[in-house]
Design an enzyme around this catalytic site. Sequence first.
Site, PDB file in Angstrom:
ATOM      1  N   LYS A   1      36.059  34.002  41.247  1.00 21.20           N
ATOM      2  CA  LYS A   1      35.997  33.190  40.072  1.00 21.20           C
ATOM      3  C   LYS A   1      36.953  31.858  40.301  1.00 21.20           C
ATOM      4  O   LYS A   1      37.887  32.041  41.021  1.00 21.20           O
ATOM      5  CB  LYS A   1      36.441  33.977  38.765  1.00 21.20           C
ATOM      6  CG  LYS A   1      38.039  34.757  38.769  1.00 21.20           C
ATOM      7  CD  LYS A   1      38.013  35.560  37.456  1.00 21.20           C
ATOM      8  CE  LYS A   1      39.348  36.189  37.598  1.00 21.20           C
ATOM      9  NZ  LYS A   1      39.412  37.651  37.682  1.00 21.20           N
TER      10      LYS A   1
ATOM     11  N   ASP B   1      47.073  32.071  39.646  1.00 25.67           N
ATOM     12  CA  ASP B   1      46.317  31.932  41.054  1.00 25.67           C
ATOM     13  C   ASP B   1      45.181  30.935  40.701  1.00 25.67           C
ATOM     14  O   ASP B   1      44.322  30.738  41.882  1.00 25.67           O
ATOM     15  CB  ASP B   1      45.948  33.234  41.681  1.00 25.67           C
ATOM     16  CG  ASP B   1      45.314  33.981  41.063  1.00 25.67           C
ATOM     17  OD1 ASP B   1      45.099  33.947  39.850  1.00 25.67           O
ATOM     18  OD2 ASP B   1      44.321  34.708  41.770  1.00 25.67           O
TER      19      ASP B   1
ATOM     20  N   ASP C   1      45.202  30.151  35.222  1.00 31.00           N
ATOM     21  CA  ASP C   1      46.349  31.110  35.350  1.00 31.00           C
ATOM     22  C   ASP C   1      46.921  30.979  36.611  1.00 31.00           C
ATOM     23  O   ASP C   1      47.019  30.042  37.296  1.00 31.00           O
ATOM     24  CB  ASP C   1      45.552  32.605  35.358  1.00 31.00           C
ATOM     25  CG  ASP C   1      44.767  32.889  36.457  1.00 31.00           C
ATOM     26  OD1 ASP C   1      44.252  31.870  37.266  1.00 31.00           O
ATOM     27  OD2 ASP C   1      44.710  34.223  36.822  1.00 31.00           O
TER      28      ASP C   1
ATOM     29  N   SER D   1      48.011  37.051  40.082  1.00 28.89           N
ATOM     30  CA  SER D   1      47.287  36.567  39.073  1.00 28.89           C
ATOM     31  C   SER D   1      48.010  36.230  37.725  1.00 28.89           C
ATOM     32  O   SER D   1      49.022  35.267  37.932  1.00 28.89           O
ATOM     33  CB  SER D   1      45.965  37.483  38.775  1.00 28.89           C
ATOM     34  OG  SER D   1      45.056  36.564  37.876  1.00 28.89           O
ATOM     35  N   HIS D   2      47.559  36.565  36.654  1.00 29.44           N
ATOM     36  CA  HIS D   2      48.042  36.199  35.412  1.00 29.44           C
ATOM     37  C   HIS D   2      49.355  36.777  34.979  1.00 29.44           C
ATOM     38  O   HIS D   2      50.083  36.578  33.760  1.00 29.44           O
ATOM     39  CB  HIS D   2      47.040  36.252  34.168  1.00 29.44           C
ATOM     40  CG  HIS D   2      46.601  37.712  34.619  1.00 29.44           C
ATOM     41  ND1 HIS D   2      45.828  38.067  35.401  1.00 29.44           N
ATOM     42  CD2 HIS D   2      46.707  38.791  33.672  1.00 29.44           C
ATOM     43  CE1 HIS D   2      45.254  39.282  35.224  1.00 29.44           C
ATOM     44  NE2 HIS D   2      45.893  39.708  34.161  1.00 29.44           N
TER      45      HIS D   2
ATOM     46  N   ASP E   1      42.179  31.064  39.271  1.00 26.77           N
ATOM     47  CA  ASP E   1      40.690  31.768  39.347  1.00 26.77           C
ATOM     48  C   ASP E   1      40.548  31.832  37.603  1.00 26.77           C
ATOM     49  O   ASP E   1      39.042  31.857  37.398  1.00 26.77           O
ATOM     50  CB  ASP E   1      40.534  32.941  39.953  1.00 26.77           C
ATOM     51  CG  ASP E   1      41.505  34.070  39.752  1.00 26.77           C
ATOM     52  OD1 ASP E   1      42.470  34.113  38.723  1.00 26.77           O
ATOM     53  OD2 ASP E   1      41.349  35.051  40.244  1.00 26.77           O
ATOM     54  N   ARG E   2      41.393  31.973  36.586  1.00 28.34           N
ATOM     55  CA  ARG E   2      40.770  31.853  35.150  1.00 28.34           C
ATOM     56  C   ARG E   2      40.889  30.497  34.597  1.00 28.34           C
ATOM     57  O   ARG E   2      41.313  29.814  35.205  1.00 28.34           O
ATOM     58  CB  ARG E   2      41.914  32.950  34.678  1.00 28.34           C
ATOM     59  CG  ARG E   2      41.857  34.443  35.146  1.00 28.34           C
ATOM     60  CD  ARG E   2      42.605  35.241  34.216  1.00 28.34           C
ATOM     61  NE  ARG E   2      42.550  36.766  34.516  1.00 28.34           N
ATOM     62  CZ  ARG E   2      42.796  37.612  33.790  1.00 28.34           C
ATOM     63  NH1 ARG E   2      43.351  37.355  32.612  1.00 28.34           N
ATOM     64  NH2 ARG E   2      42.838  38.741  34.131  1.00 28.34           N
TER      65      ARG E   2
HETATM   66  C1  G1P Z   1      41.520  42.363  34.566  1.00 24.50           C
HETATM   67  C2  G1P Z   1      40.059  41.758  33.696  1.00 24.50           C
HETATM   68  C3  G1P Z   1      39.118  41.699  34.837  1.00 24.50           C
HETATM   69  C4  G1P Z   1      39.520  40.816  35.904  1.00 24.50           C
HETATM   70  C5  G1P Z   1      40.858  41.237  36.728  1.00 24.50           C
HETATM   71  C6  G1P Z   1      41.366  40.362  37.836  1.00 24.50           C
HETATM   72  O1  G1P Z   1      41.501  43.816  35.105  1.00 24.50           O
HETATM   73  O2  G1P Z   1      39.763  42.783  32.937  1.00 24.50           O
HETATM   74  O3  G1P Z   1      37.989  41.436  34.350  1.00 24.50           O
HETATM   75  O4  G1P Z   1      38.641  40.897  36.951  1.00 24.50           O
HETATM   76  O5  G1P Z   1      41.786  41.531  35.546  1.00 24.50           O
HETATM   77  O6  G1P Z   1      41.595  38.989  37.193  1.00 24.50           O
HETATM   78  P1  G1P Z   1      41.876  44.958  34.395  1.00 24.50           P
HETATM   79  O7  G1P Z   1      43.144  44.821  34.036  1.00 24.50           O
HETATM   80  O8  G1P Z   1      41.308  45.052  33.015  1.00 24.50           O
HETATM   81  O9  G1P Z   1      41.433  46.151  35.375  1.00 24.50           O
HETATM   82 ZN    ZN Z   2      43.904  35.086  38.471  1.00 22.84          ZN
END
Ligand code: G1P
Ligand code: ZN
Length: 545
Positions: free
Chosen positions: A378, A280, A278, A113-114, A282-283
């Site tokens: 998302k 991938d 982000d 992801s990010h 989804d954000r």
């Molecule tokens: C974080 C975000 C959560 C999101 C997840 C995946 O998780 O807080 O809302 O669904 O990334 O993108 P966390 O690191 O808080 O467990």
């Molecule tokens: Zn992501």
Amino acid sequence: MQILKTNTTPFDGQRPGTSGLRKKVKTFKQPHYLENFVQAIFDTQGDLVGGTLVVGGDGRYYNREATQIILRIAAANGVAHVIVGQSGLLSTPAVSCVIRKYKAHGGIVLSASHNPGGPDEDFGIKFNTANGGPAPENVTEAIYQRTTTINDFQTLETTDIDLDKIGTLQLHEMQVEIIDPVTDYAELMQSLFDFESIRNLFESGSFSMRFDAMHAITGPYACRILEEMLGAPSGTVINGTPLTDFGGGHPDPNLVHAHEIVSMTQGSNGIDFAAASDGDGDRNMVLGQNFFVTPSDSLAVIVANYHLISGYQKDKIKGVARSMPTSQAVDHVADKLGIECFETPTGWKFFGNLLDAEKITFCGEESFGTGSNHVREKDGLWAVLFWLNLLAVKKQSVATIVQEHWREFGRNYYTRYDYEGVNKEAATDLMQQLRNKLASLPGTQIQNHTIEYADDFSYTDPIDNTVSKNQGVRIGFIGGSRIIYRLSGTGTEGATLRVYLESYEIDPEKQQQATAGVMTPLISIAQELAQITQKTGRTQPTVIT
Ligand code: G1P
Ligand code: ZN
């Protein structure tokens, strides 16, 4: 081509977190580390044998190699058909879209992801089920349990296949279909939004926009949809070429990491609309001229205006859902619409059952995640297109739309403090100390605020009755303010403590203050209640969003 059975031994710590298994690339590159996890998926997900699997990732370092490994294991395990994005690429929402469209039995998403990418950074793997969404906890737990006893995996003895060429090829008895990663997703977007109106907005010449793909997966999607299909001027998409290390950046669309796009909106010449996505895809982050839309507000505005968007006009809105730490802004909208608002634990997987059972149409998280029933992830670009469509219909600025929203529903001031890379034991101890005093807190006063309730959030899924406990400590104050503490489930180093702060303001005269100022008293309470500095040694958070 021969199927080989290779002996292996289990690795510790292959339990998926909030969103799949995320580790340093070096961990994933150990011989058999990825193989074990992938074999555990096939050993526990019987439908994949003789079925269809979707594979794609965000293009980060190790994406290509991992795709080849997965294809070989899939072929050896009797998967009949694999749909894979060209070059091994698919955004997370596109994986969800493709699984659903082609009725696949599941999908494997390669992404962290990010989190940053590169040889010394992060990699991740996530299994999605046939509904297109992240596997629920009972599935991830079964996969994890299998990784603890695994003693062999099966793979096909073959050279790498050419992932860059669109078309179909045969890998032993498995058909591999390499697809354009954007086409199916773009078609879905076209079915939801009024592309004609958005095109007119761009053609009006009086509207300026930039989209920051942060050198991650949404580059090709945004170029195709915004610039080619919607006629946005070329150059609207910035940092549009996906790179394996995201250009050395941190592909997280927030005020800190996406500062380049934020600065484009600032000043009297700031652009009208800006957005970022982000690693991938989804954000999303949405900005107007000199204006930041909090993700919690974005969800509330989307729900309040759904009737203006063609793809959502046909059916009456079902309910909505937000993750527990997300602000209660959408709750006020749900009240007014007379629909149910579900509060779920953090993580998109908890929305899946509600979406499948048609209990909700829209859902979102404060962590820059917004989505609807169109897929089971998302969806960053979806949110951007929703806003574009809204701007085209309302012909107002982003700031005006949100400020009018506040006047109608009240404003939920909101901020999140992240303390990253904290010592694990210290963080666990901090949470435990908080939990120990929960029962004694209600009714007590702290810095002029009276605590109304204090609990450790527990969720019973209304569809399958699964109970998820210890999902975060909630402290609620009389008047609607809240402080929430939880530990991240996605980090790969130490612990990350997240503190979420929210305060509600119904008086329009008081809705134009700076968030930081409004939050000062709550921040001080949050520090005192959890003894953050004493326990972690930190006087300041790492990131404020
Ligand atoms: C974080 C975000 C959560 C999101 C997840 C995946 O998780 O807080 O809302 O669904 O990334 O993108 P966390 O690191 O808080 O467990
Ligand atoms: Zn992501």
